[in-house]
Design a protein around this motif. Structure first.
Motif, PDB file in Angstrom:
ATOM      1  N   ARG A 159      54.549  42.097  40.463  1.00  0.00           N
ATOM      2  CA  ARG A 159      53.511  42.976  40.576  1.00  0.00           C
ATOM      3  C   ARG A 159      52.435  42.884  39.678  1.00  0.00           C
ATOM      4  O   ARG A 159      51.309  43.103  40.144  1.00  0.00           O
ATOM      5  CB  ARG A 159      54.359  44.429  40.436  1.00  0.00           C
ATOM      6  N   LYS A 160      52.554  42.577  38.672  1.00  0.00           N
ATOM      7  CA  LYS A 160      51.500  42.379  37.410  1.00  0.00           C
ATOM      8  C   LYS A 160      50.447  41.380  37.928  1.00  0.00           C
ATOM      9  O   LYS A 160      49.305  41.455  38.049  1.00  0.00           O
ATOM     10  CB  LYS A 160      52.099  42.394  36.100  1.00  0.00           C
ATOM     11  N   PHE A 161      51.288  40.187  38.551  1.00  0.00           N
ATOM     12  CA  PHE A 161      50.541  39.130  38.731  1.00  0.00           C
ATOM     13  C   PHE A 161      49.567  39.198  40.170  1.00  0.00           C
ATOM     14  O   PHE A 161      48.312  38.900  40.033  1.00  0.00           O
ATOM     15  CB  PHE A 161      51.527  37.911  38.949  1.00  0.00           C
ATOM     16  N   ILE A 162      50.317  39.856  41.071  1.00  0.00           N
ATOM     17  CA  ILE A 162      49.371  40.155  42.197  1.00  0.00           C
ATOM     18  C   ILE A 162      47.948  41.071  41.567  1.00  0.00           C
ATOM     19  O   ILE A 162      46.866  40.817  42.197  1.00  0.00           O
ATOM     20  CB  ILE A 162      50.158  40.789  43.365  1.00  0.00           C
ATOM     21  N   LYS A 163      48.450  42.061  40.977  1.00  0.00           N
ATOM     22  CA  LYS A 163      47.411  42.947  40.437  1.00  0.00           C
ATOM     23  C   LYS A 163      46.362  42.479  39.900  1.00  0.00           C
ATOM     24  O   LYS A 163      44.888  42.621  39.953  1.00  0.00           O
ATOM     25  CB  LYS A 163      47.713  44.031  39.983  1.00  0.00           C
ATOM     26  N   SER A 164      46.598  41.707  38.752  1.00  0.00           N
ATOM     27  CA  SER A 164      45.807  40.898  37.924  1.00  0.00           C
ATOM     28  C   SER A 164      45.006  39.767  38.349  1.00  0.00           C
ATOM     29  O   SER A 164      43.666  39.411  38.165  1.00  0.00           O
ATOM     30  CB  SER A 164      46.372  40.562  36.621  1.00  0.00           C
ATOM     31  N   ASP A 165      45.655  38.871  39.357  1.00  0.00           N
ATOM     32  CA  ASP A 165      45.318  37.580  39.709  1.00  0.00           C
ATOM     33  C   ASP A 165      44.537  37.828  41.081  1.00  0.00           C
ATOM     34  O   ASP A 165      43.487  36.821  41.511  1.00  0.00           O
ATOM     35  CB  ASP A 165      46.075  36.741  39.694  1.00  0.00           C
ATOM     36  N   LEU A 166      44.634  38.908  41.761  1.00  0.00           N
ATOM     37  CA  LEU A 166      44.052  38.852  43.380  1.00  0.00           C
ATOM     38  C   LEU A 166      42.568  38.850  43.406  1.00  0.00           C
ATOM     39  O   LEU A 166      41.856  38.025  43.999  1.00  0.00           O
ATOM     40  CB  LEU A 166      44.523  40.070  43.963  1.00  0.00           C
ATOM     41  N   PRO A 167      41.944  39.373  42.496  1.00  0.00           N
ATOM     42  CA  PRO A 167      40.337  39.335  42.271  1.00  0.00           C
ATOM     43  C   PRO A 167      39.944  37.888  42.349  1.00  0.00           C
ATOM     44  O   PRO A 167      38.883  37.272  42.595  1.00  0.00           O
ATOM     45  CB  PRO A 167      40.004  40.403  41.068  1.00  0.00           C
ATOM     46  N   GLU A 168      40.816  37.010  41.352  1.00  0.00           N
ATOM     47  CA  GLU A 168      40.313  35.753  40.951  1.00  0.00           C
ATOM     48  C   GLU A 168      40.748  34.910  42.137  1.00  0.00           C
ATOM     49  O   GLU A 168      40.019  33.736  42.221  1.00  0.00           O
ATOM     50  CB  GLU A 168      41.126  35.247  39.896  1.00  0.00           C
ATOM     51  N   PHE A 169      41.755  34.996  42.904  1.00  0.00           N
ATOM     52  CA  PHE A 169      42.115  34.611  44.010  1.00  0.00           C
ATOM     53  C   PHE A 169      40.925  34.289  44.755  1.00  0.00           C
ATOM     54  O   PHE A 169      40.689  33.413  45.556  1.00  0.00           O
ATOM     55  CB  PHE A 169      43.386  34.644  44.900  1.00  0.00           C
ATOM     56  N   ILE A 170      40.237  35.448  45.193  1.00  0.00           N
ATOM     57  CA  ILE A 170      39.169  35.796  46.234  1.00  0.00           C
ATOM     58  C   ILE A 170      37.959  35.182  45.722  1.00  0.00           C
ATOM     59  O   ILE A 170      37.395  34.494  46.552  1.00  0.00           O
ATOM     60  CB  ILE A 170      38.857  37.415  46.179  1.00  0.00           C
ATOM     61  N   ALA A 171      37.823  35.343  44.478  1.00  0.00           N
ATOM     62  CA  ALA A 171      36.638  34.733  43.757  1.00  0.00           C
ATOM     63  C   ALA A 171      36.465  33.255  44.010  1.00  0.00           C
ATOM     64  O   ALA A 171      35.614  32.580  44.247  1.00  0.00           O
ATOM     65  CB  ALA A 171      36.283  35.053  42.587  1.00  0.00           C
ATOM     66  N   ASN A 172      37.593  32.452  43.821  1.00  0.00           N
ATOM     67  CA  ASN A 172      38.053  31.028  44.041  1.00  0.00           C
ATOM     68  C   ASN A 172      38.484  30.709  45.191  1.00  0.00           C
ATOM     69  O   ASN A 172      38.841  29.398  45.442  1.00  0.00           O
ATOM     70  CB  ASN A 172      38.994  30.657  42.887  1.00  0.00           C
TER      71      ASN A 172
END
Length: 227
Positions: A80-93
């Motif tokens: 849960r924490k990983f998806i919430k914290s890293d999703l914006p970075e996935f999109i940006a990259n």
């Protein structure tokens, strides 16, 4: 078939050794899992500097439910924490998320988060495929059943119904921690994949380990059953 200086388009990793990493440091197992998530984060960030078009990670197998309830809960909370914290970075990259396995059987809030992540990353040019509640034997059985419902069971028909159908063919499969087995992971896809077993615990795995693995792959001779 021999290819000099070949590049791996699709790499899969069995991320093993979180528990042993924590035990060696007299820490709770969850600390090993947390450190393992950090290793995932750094690896995904490094993909832009590699030939990899798709990285597939074995995050949670269908057999992992046999682990103690507290550990399973810790793993789900980390997800849960990983998806919430890293999703914006996935999109940006420009990273596209793909899920392998019976992930819709997970907790409803995790399913909602994954559906949102899949939709928001759908246009990404580089893929991070995550195996969740996954077992290769069940995957093949399900694919064969669907192929049979359509008509003749052929290799092509089965492949169309595998969770990995949209992904490039698997080139290289890596397992960390020194264990030498596939643990019900990508059994069909690994038929002619190169394999590399590393004596390094997953939390200690770095982008440099991946670069060395890619260099090793580039030097291998792939025959695909030929001479």
């Amino acid at each position: 078939m021999t290819t000099e200086g070949q590049q791996a388009r699709h790499v899969a990793i069995i991320m093993d050794g979180n528990g042993r990493w924590a035990k060696r440091r007299h820490l709770p197992r969850v600390m090993g899992h947390r450190k393992g998530v950090e290793a995932v984060r750094e690896l995904v960030r490094s993909l832009k500097d590699t030939s990899i078009e798709c990285l597939t990670l074995y995050a949670f197998s269908s057999e992992n439910w046999k682990r103690p309830e507290e550990e399973v809960d810790d793993l789900m909370n980390l997800m849960r924490k990983f998806i919430k914290s890293d999703l914006p970075e996935f999109i940006a990259n420009d990273v596209k998320l793909h899920i392998l396995g019976d992930w819709r059987s997970l907790a409803s809030d995790i399913v909602d988060m994954l559906e949102d992540a899949l939709e928001r990353t759908s246009t990404g040019s580089r893929t991070l495929a995550v195996a969740l509640n996954y077992g290769a034997q069940a995957e093949i059985t399900q694919a064969a059943r669907k192929a049979a419902a359509e008509g003749e069971i052929t290799e092509e028909a089965i492949e169309r119904h595998l969770f990995s159908a949209p992904l490039p063919p698997l080139d290289l499969l890596i397992r960390t921690s020194g264990e030498v087995r596939l643990s019900n992971f990508l059994l069909w896809q690994a038929a002619y994949a190169e394999m590399l077993f590393l004596d390094v615990l997953w939390p200690d795995f770095t982008p440099d380990h991946l670069k060395r693995a890619l260099a090793d792959f580039a030097e291998r001779e792939r025959r695909f059953g030929g001479r």
